[in-house]
Design a protein around this motif. Structure first.
Motif, PDB file in Angstrom:
ATOM      1  N   TYR A 171      -7.291  32.197   4.360  1.00  0.00           N
ATOM      2  CA  TYR A 171      -8.620  32.555   4.486  1.00  0.00           C
ATOM      3  C   TYR A 171      -9.506  32.466   3.491  1.00  0.00           C
ATOM      4  O   TYR A 171     -10.607  32.164   3.781  1.00  0.00           O
ATOM      5  CB  TYR A 171      -8.563  34.009   5.226  1.00  0.00           C
ATOM      6  CG  TYR A 171      -7.942  34.062   6.612  1.00  0.00           C
ATOM      7  CD1 TYR A 171      -8.618  33.429   7.637  1.00  0.00           C
ATOM      8  CD2 TYR A 171      -6.905  35.007   6.809  1.00  0.00           C
ATOM      9  CE1 TYR A 171      -7.727  33.309   8.907  1.00  0.00           C
ATOM     10  CE2 TYR A 171      -6.498  35.081   7.992  1.00  0.00           C
ATOM     11  CZ  TYR A 171      -7.065  34.245   9.150  1.00  0.00           C
ATOM     12  OH  TYR A 171      -6.380  34.488  10.459  1.00  0.00           O
ATOM     13  N   SER A 172      -8.810  32.360   2.260  1.00  0.00           N
ATOM     14  CA  SER A 172      -9.869  32.209   1.160  1.00  0.00           C
ATOM     15  C   SER A 172     -10.341  30.818   0.942  1.00  0.00           C
ATOM     16  O   SER A 172     -11.416  30.582   0.411  1.00  0.00           O
ATOM     17  CB  SER A 172      -9.179  32.512  -0.056  1.00  0.00           C
ATOM     18  OG  SER A 172      -8.805  34.107  -0.280  1.00  0.00           O
ATOM     19  N   ALA A 173      -9.438  30.079   1.542  1.00  0.00           N
ATOM     20  CA  ALA A 173     -10.065  28.740   1.661  1.00  0.00           C
ATOM     21  C   ALA A 173     -11.319  28.173   2.457  1.00  0.00           C
ATOM     22  O   ALA A 173     -12.009  27.422   2.132  1.00  0.00           O
ATOM     23  CB  ALA A 173      -8.810  27.509   1.960  1.00  0.00           C
ATOM     24  N   ARG A 229       2.798  28.921  -4.903  1.00  0.00           N
ATOM     25  CA  ARG A 229       2.231  27.534  -5.649  1.00  0.00           C
ATOM     26  C   ARG A 229       0.884  27.773  -5.394  1.00  0.00           C
ATOM     27  O   ARG A 229       0.076  27.333  -6.204  1.00  0.00           O
ATOM     28  CB  ARG A 229       2.750  26.709  -4.300  1.00  0.00           C
ATOM     29  CG  ARG A 229       2.261  25.077  -4.717  1.00  0.00           C
ATOM     30  CD  ARG A 229       2.905  23.997  -3.603  1.00  0.00           C
ATOM     31  NE  ARG A 229       2.919  24.540  -2.306  1.00  0.00           N
ATOM     32  CZ  ARG A 229       2.009  24.295  -1.331  1.00  0.00           C
ATOM     33  NH1 ARG A 229       1.033  23.412  -1.750  1.00  0.00           N
ATOM     34  NH2 ARG A 229       2.175  24.707  -0.226  1.00  0.00           N
ATOM     35  N   TRP A 230       0.060  28.302  -4.394  1.00  0.00           N
ATOM     36  CA  TRP A 230      -1.453  28.600  -4.248  1.00  0.00           C
ATOM     37  C   TRP A 230      -1.762  29.432  -5.422  1.00  0.00           C
ATOM     38  O   TRP A 230      -3.040  29.358  -5.964  1.00  0.00           O
ATOM     39  CB  TRP A 230      -1.610  29.286  -2.926  1.00  0.00           C
ATOM     40  CG  TRP A 230      -1.648  28.407  -1.752  1.00  0.00           C
ATOM     41  CD1 TRP A 230      -1.844  27.017  -1.732  1.00  0.00           C
ATOM     42  CD2 TRP A 230      -1.575  28.703  -0.565  1.00  0.00           C
ATOM     43  NE1 TRP A 230      -1.811  26.410  -0.544  1.00  0.00           N
ATOM     44  CE2 TRP A 230      -1.373  27.158   0.194  1.00  0.00           C
ATOM     45  CE3 TRP A 230      -1.061  29.849   0.166  1.00  0.00           C
ATOM     46  CZ2 TRP A 230      -1.467  27.154   1.392  1.00  0.00           C
ATOM     47  CZ3 TRP A 230      -0.943  29.683   1.563  1.00  0.00           C
ATOM     48  CH2 TRP A 230      -0.988  28.540   2.325  1.00  0.00           C
ATOM     49  N   THR A 231      -0.865  30.605  -5.754  1.00  0.00           N
ATOM     50  CA  THR A 231      -1.209  31.161  -7.002  1.00  0.00           C
ATOM     51  C   THR A 231      -1.494  30.507  -8.437  1.00  0.00           C
ATOM     52  O   THR A 231      -2.408  30.679  -9.357  1.00  0.00           O
ATOM     53  CB  THR A 231      -0.401  32.548  -7.149  1.00  0.00           C
ATOM     54  OG1 THR A 231      -0.255  33.143  -5.903  1.00  0.00           O
ATOM     55  CG2 THR A 231      -0.719  33.318  -8.365  1.00  0.00           C
ATOM     56  N   TYR A 272      -4.667  28.563  -8.064  1.00  0.00           N
ATOM     57  CA  TYR A 272      -5.793  29.331  -8.809  1.00  0.00           C
ATOM     58  C   TYR A 272      -5.685  29.701  -9.954  1.00  0.00           C
ATOM     59  O   TYR A 272      -6.842  29.780 -10.833  1.00  0.00           O
ATOM     60  CB  TYR A 272      -5.845  30.605  -7.929  1.00  0.00           C
ATOM     61  CG  TYR A 272      -6.495  30.431  -6.309  1.00  0.00           C
ATOM     62  CD1 TYR A 272      -7.859  29.800  -6.127  1.00  0.00           C
ATOM     63  CD2 TYR A 272      -5.576  30.678  -5.433  1.00  0.00           C
ATOM     64  CE1 TYR A 272      -8.170  29.617  -4.944  1.00  0.00           C
ATOM     65  CE2 TYR A 272      -5.902  30.350  -3.812  1.00  0.00           C
ATOM     66  CZ  TYR A 272      -7.410  29.787  -4.046  1.00  0.00           C
ATOM     67  OH  TYR A 272      -7.958  29.511  -2.272  1.00  0.00           O
ATOM     68  N   ALA A 273      -4.567  29.755 -10.669  1.00  0.00           N
ATOM     69  CA  ALA A 273      -4.357  30.271 -12.095  1.00  0.00           C
ATOM     70  C   ALA A 273      -4.822  29.101 -13.062  1.00  0.00           C
ATOM     71  O   ALA A 273      -5.661  29.242 -14.144  1.00  0.00           O
ATOM     72  CB  ALA A 273      -3.106  30.348 -12.447  1.00  0.00           C
ATOM     73  N   LEU A 277      -2.934  35.968 -12.646  1.00  0.00           N
ATOM     74  CA  LEU A 277      -2.610  35.080 -11.705  1.00  0.00           C
ATOM     75  C   LEU A 277      -1.422  34.295 -12.224  1.00  0.00           C
ATOM     76  O   LEU A 277      -0.286  34.120 -11.176  1.00  0.00           O
ATOM     77  CB  LEU A 277      -3.889  34.106 -11.419  1.00  0.00           C
ATOM     78  CG  LEU A 277      -4.927  34.722 -10.529  1.00  0.00           C
ATOM     79  CD1 LEU A 277      -5.751  33.506 -10.823  1.00  0.00           C
ATOM     80  CD2 LEU A 277      -4.431  35.069  -9.279  1.00  0.00           C
ATOM     81  N   TRP A 278      -1.093  34.198 -13.520  1.00  0.00           N
ATOM     82  CA  TRP A 278      -0.013  33.569 -13.775  1.00  0.00           C
ATOM     83  C   TRP A 278       1.181  34.533 -13.707  1.00  0.00           C
ATOM     84  O   TRP A 278       2.422  34.007 -13.335  1.00  0.00           O
ATOM     85  CB  TRP A 278      -0.023  33.046 -15.364  1.00  0.00           C
ATOM     86  CG  TRP A 278      -0.695  31.463 -15.462  1.00  0.00           C
ATOM     87  CD1 TRP A 278      -1.900  31.259 -15.849  1.00  0.00           C
ATOM     88  CD2 TRP A 278      -0.270  30.478 -14.944  1.00  0.00           C
ATOM     89  NE1 TRP A 278      -2.162  29.988 -15.872  1.00  0.00           N
ATOM     90  CE2 TRP A 278      -0.984  29.349 -15.108  1.00  0.00           C
ATOM     91  CE3 TRP A 278       0.897  29.907 -14.325  1.00  0.00           C
ATOM     92  CZ2 TRP A 278      -0.850  27.989 -14.581  1.00  0.00           C
ATOM     93  CZ3 TRP A 278       0.954  28.628 -13.749  1.00  0.00           C
ATOM     94  CH2 TRP A 278       0.221  27.571 -14.091  1.00  0.00           C
TER      95      TRP A 278
END
Length: 371
Positions: free
Chosen positions: A84-86, A155-157, A160-161, A172-173
């Motif tokens: 949903y953030s996309a 993978r998405w995190t 974003y990192a 995030l990492w």
């Protein structure tokens, strides 16, 4: 310790529910709230007292089934947060497809659990009889979905990192490593299920190591999620006493300028006694006072007798500028008008906020000493 953890989880859930009630159409916020709610509900069911209570009422193994279904929902809503953030129609369609997948997995492991006697389903992952196909499917199916959802979220995190800056990138990492480690642990558990289903044995140290990896990865994920907010809070609390001190030191300059230009004084946001000591309120009043002082200096500058072409006004030391400001306020009080243009006052040599504040404080201190 357990009670404190439960209180912390409950507080986080209630806070997110409150935020969701104020923004009911915020899909990412809804996903985070449901993720926390599912995790919070699974925790008491996993505890020995809660599990035995549920099993006593509904039969052996029911608590384990509920816990696993809630864990499936937890990672699904975590994945939905990224989808949903996309903020696109494709992401929303993907979320609906993922809902079908998690529903199928939940129904499948429920059927597998209900198709065996309660006594067979009792026990933990390390003691369960994996040679029974339903038991192996229950643990293997849930583990494979957890591996998939956690791997996708990791993978998405990581993506974003790479796009973020510190301290958000650091958090995030940490979260990405934690999610990836959880996915790896779930994959190893799936392999263990396959080995035990085929009649093989798995060394106990390996089972213990996988359980330890899960605990460490969960803690790392939680630390990564909370790191940016915790660091920002610590920084805010560190700046709190300094901003209070600087706010008081700016009082002489602010009072002088507010006397000449009361319309420059901004209206307080929360004039309450409790708000007076809150860190956020202190920072807000501090920055507001800086703005008010700067606005007042711009308005009063034409009354210092300089023009825009004069450069000596830039080199006035704080004591001399303080005296000129007092004279200018007296002139304004007599109703004098000045046709001159505004000129910059108390400009620091370094072009940064801290240097600007130090320059204002120097003038304010000179006003206090000459009073």
């Amino acid at each position: 310790m357990t009670e404190l953890l439960l209180v912390g989880i409950a507080a986080a859930v209630f806070w997110k529910l409150y935020q969701w009630s104020r923004a009911p159409h915020d899909a990412p916020l809804r996903s985070v709230t449901l993720c926390l709610l599912s995790a919070a509900l699974s925790y008491p069911v996993a505890m020995p007292g809660g599990a035995s209570g549920v099993d006593t009422v509904a039969g052996h193994g029911t608590a384990k089934l509920i816990q696993n279904v809630l864990l499936l929902l937890t990672v699904y809503f975590l994945m939905c947060f990224y989808l949903y953030s996309a903020d696109g129609q494709a992401a929303r369609r993907r979320a609906r497809r993922e809902a079908v997948v998690v529903a199928l997995v939940a129904v499948s492991i429920t059927v597998a659990a209900e198709s065996v006697p309660n006594e067979v389903f009792a026990g933990s992952f390390s003691t369960a009889d994996m040679t029974i196909p339903q038991i192996a499917f229950f643990y293997g199916g849930a583990g494979l979905y957890l591996m998939y959802a956690l791997g996708v979220a990791g993978r998405w995190t990581r993506r974003y990192a790479r796009m973020s800056r510190r301290p958000h990138a650091t958090g995030l990492w940490m979260a990405a490593i934690g999610l990836t480690a959880m996915a790896v642990a779930c994959a190893v558990r799936a392999v263990i299920v396959a080995i035990r289903w085929s009649g093989g044995t798995v060394p106990q140290p390996l089972m213990t190591g996988v359980a330890f990896l899960l605990v460490v990865s969960i803690l790392l994920f939680v630390a990564g999620v909370t790191y940016p907010g915790a660091r920002a809070r610590i920084t805010s609390l560190t700046l709190w006493p300094r901003h209070r001190r600087d706010h008081r030191r700016l009082t002489p300059l602010w009072q002088l300028l507010a006397e000449a230009y009361p319309e420059n004084v901004l209206r307080p946001a929360s004039p309450t006694l409790r708000d007076r000591w809150r860190a956020r309120s202190v920072h807000r009043r501090y920055h507001r006072r800086i703005v008010e002082c700067r606005d007042g200096l711009v308005d009063i500058s034409p009354y210092l007798g300089y023009t825009a072409e004069d450069t000596e006004v830039l080199d006035l030391d704080p004591a001399e500028l303080a005296e000129r400001l007092r004279q200018a306020v007296t002139t304004i009080g007599k109703g004098a008008l000045s046709p001159r243009q505004a000129v910059p006052l108390a400009i620091p040599q370094d072009d940064d906020r801290e240097a600007d504040v130090r320059q204002l404080i120097a003038v304010s201190d000179a006003l206090r000493l000459s009073a």
